[in-house]
Design an enzyme around this catalytic site. Structure first.
Site, mmCIF file in Angstrom:
data_model
loop_
_atom_site.group_PDB
_atom_site.id
_atom_site.type_symbol
_atom_site.label_atom_id
_atom_site.label_comp_id
_atom_site.label_asym_id
_atom_site.label_seq_id
_atom_site.Cartn_x
_atom_site.Cartn_y
_atom_site.Cartn_z
ATOM 1 N N LYS A 277 -0.681 -9.929 -42.447
ATOM 2 C CA LYS A 277 -0.699 -11.314 -42.916
ATOM 3 C C LYS A 277 -1.811 -11.470 -43.943
ATOM 4 O O LYS A 277 -2.984 -11.294 -43.643
ATOM 5 C CB LYS A 277 -0.934 -12.254 -41.735
ATOM 6 N N ARG B 217 0.741 -25.769 -45.245
ATOM 7 C CA ARG B 217 -0.476 -26.363 -44.682
ATOM 8 C C ARG B 217 -0.412 -27.884 -44.780
ATOM 9 O O ARG B 217 -0.954 -28.583 -43.926
ATOM 10 C CB ARG B 217 -1.712 -25.782 -45.353
ATOM 11 N N LYS C 113 3.803 -10.849 -44.371
ATOM 12 C CA LYS C 113 3.815 -12.221 -44.858
ATOM 13 C C LYS C 113 2.741 -12.400 -45.929
ATOM 14 O O LYS C 113 1.624 -11.963 -45.700
ATOM 15 C CB LYS C 113 3.529 -13.144 -43.672
ATOM 16 N N SER D 30 6.369 -20.819 -47.463
ATOM 17 C CA SER D 30 6.569 -22.146 -48.043
ATOM 18 C C SER D 30 6.420 -22.174 -49.571
ATOM 19 O O SER D 30 7.210 -22.813 -50.262
ATOM 20 C CB SER D 30 5.591 -23.129 -47.412
ATOM 21 N N TYR E 167 12.772 -20.677 -45.223
ATOM 22 C CA TYR E 167 13.181 -22.084 -45.303
ATOM 23 C C TYR E 167 14.544 -22.204 -45.970
ATOM 24 O O TYR E 167 15.128 -23.277 -45.985
ATOM 25 C CB TYR E 167 12.107 -22.896 -46.051
#
Ligand code: PBG
Length: 343
Positions: A216, A226, A269, A295, A334
């Protein structure tokens, strides 16, 4: 010129599909969903068009919408009603994720994954417990305007790694007790997988797998999330616990540690800016590899599409296909619902 070899021959309709090397299925996709204890209505997330924070009462409906597209797996994130220095609402039996999970597992057969972290639950927004000195400096900065740790580019250790481990164990156990099918620790705490495995096994959840956010990165692509999950750090940044974007050998060391500690699925990620890491991790391990198309990756394509510069359906599909081609078995994205509907 020798033109006996012509790659174009394989690109004819009907044949192109037969020789295609990568296939995307809706069962490769995991859809993130946000449950919010501070609202009783659905709230659109501005920077992530098409996504919403939903109240607990809408959690089942939200998951059913996802399942209607053919996607069977969700990862849940929670926005708690209140925050404190330890993030104690993260492991509360009546916490937002725990309440939503009970309903979802009672009323649907979706595969429910939970994100195990503290940043949405701590008042300072870091992914673990603060060192006393960092807390004191932050409080002083808030009252008399001094500098908090990290404000002048310094990168001190602000999060106490080992105290955080116990709390992550509690969070994971509370999720398992509420019906989580798999837990996904994302706090980048050293030893988190081992600590969670031990707690789960001790509590009778030996069959609950761990999908570790193993590699990560400390990435600027998490910005919209966030805002969505209200988990931005109140001061400083996460570079003393999340990985340096400059490194990929280090990702393999992280992966090895997580495997030793009992991780079942290994995640990289973000995804698109780190496809080289996805490929290296896939080659390095025989565990399933997940990639999180985060995101910011979603938001930037939507922003370009809104300007009429890109076709959202096509770039979304191409993005996910590229992530699979690089070696990911599972993709958290998403785009899950929108892409699944076109498959
Ligand atoms: C919690 C967590 C984050 C994301 C997933 N879990 C935020 C962070 O690490 O700052 C980001 C997901 C996204 O950007 O889509 N630690």
């Amino acid at each position: 010129m020798d033109l006996t070899r012509r790659p174009r021959r394989l690109r004819q309709d009907g044949l192109r599909e037969l020789v295609s090397e990568t296939h995307l299925h809706e069962h490769d996709l995991i859809a993130p969903a946000f449950v919010d204890a501070t609202t009783d209505e659905r709230v659109p997330i501005e920077s992530m068009p098409g996504h919403e924070r939903v109240p607990v009462s809408e959690a089942v409906a939200r998951v059913e919408e996802i399942q209607e597209t053919g996607v069977e797996s969700v990862i849940l994130f929670g926005i708690p009603e209140s925050k404190d220095s330890y993030g104690s609402r993260a492991w509360a039996e009546d916490g937002v994720v725990q309440r939503a999970l009970r309903r979802i597992t009672d009323e649907t057969d979706a595969f429910c994954i939970t994100d195990v972290c503290l940043c949405e639950y701590t008042d300072h927004g870091h992914c673990g417990v603060l060192e006393d000195s960092a807390r004191e400096r932050w409080e002083r900065a808030e009252t008399d305007g001094g500098a908090a740790v990290g404000e002048h580019g310094e990168s001190n250790l602000t999060v106490d790694n080992d105290t955080t481990l116990d709390l992550l164990g509690k969070v994971a156990e509370s999720h398992a007790a509420a019906g989580a099918d798999m837990v996904a620790p994302s706090s980048a705490t050293d030893g988190m997988v081992g600590a969670i495995r031990e707690t789960l096994d001790g509590a009778g959840y030996a069959d609950v797998p761990i999908m570790s956010y193993a590699a990560k990165y400390e990435s600027a692509f998490y910005g919209p999330f966030r805002d969505a999950a209200d988990g931005a750090p109140a001061f400083g940044d996460r570079r003393h616990y999340q990985m340096d974007p400059a490194n990929s050998d280090e990702a393999l060391r992280e992966v090895e540690l997580d495997v030793e500690q009992g991780a079942d699925v290994l995640m990289v990620k973000p995804a698109l800016p780190y496809l080289d890491v996805v490929e290296r991790v896939d080659e390095h391990t025989d565990h399933p590899v997940a990639a999180y198309n985060v995101s910011g990756e979603y938001a930037m394509l939507h922003a370009a599409a809104d300007n009429g510069w890109l076709d959202i359906e096509e770039v979304a599909y191409e993005s996910l296909l590229s992530i699979k081609r690089a070696g990911a078995d599972l993709i958290l994205t998403y785009f899950a619902e929108d892409v699944a509907e076109t498959l």
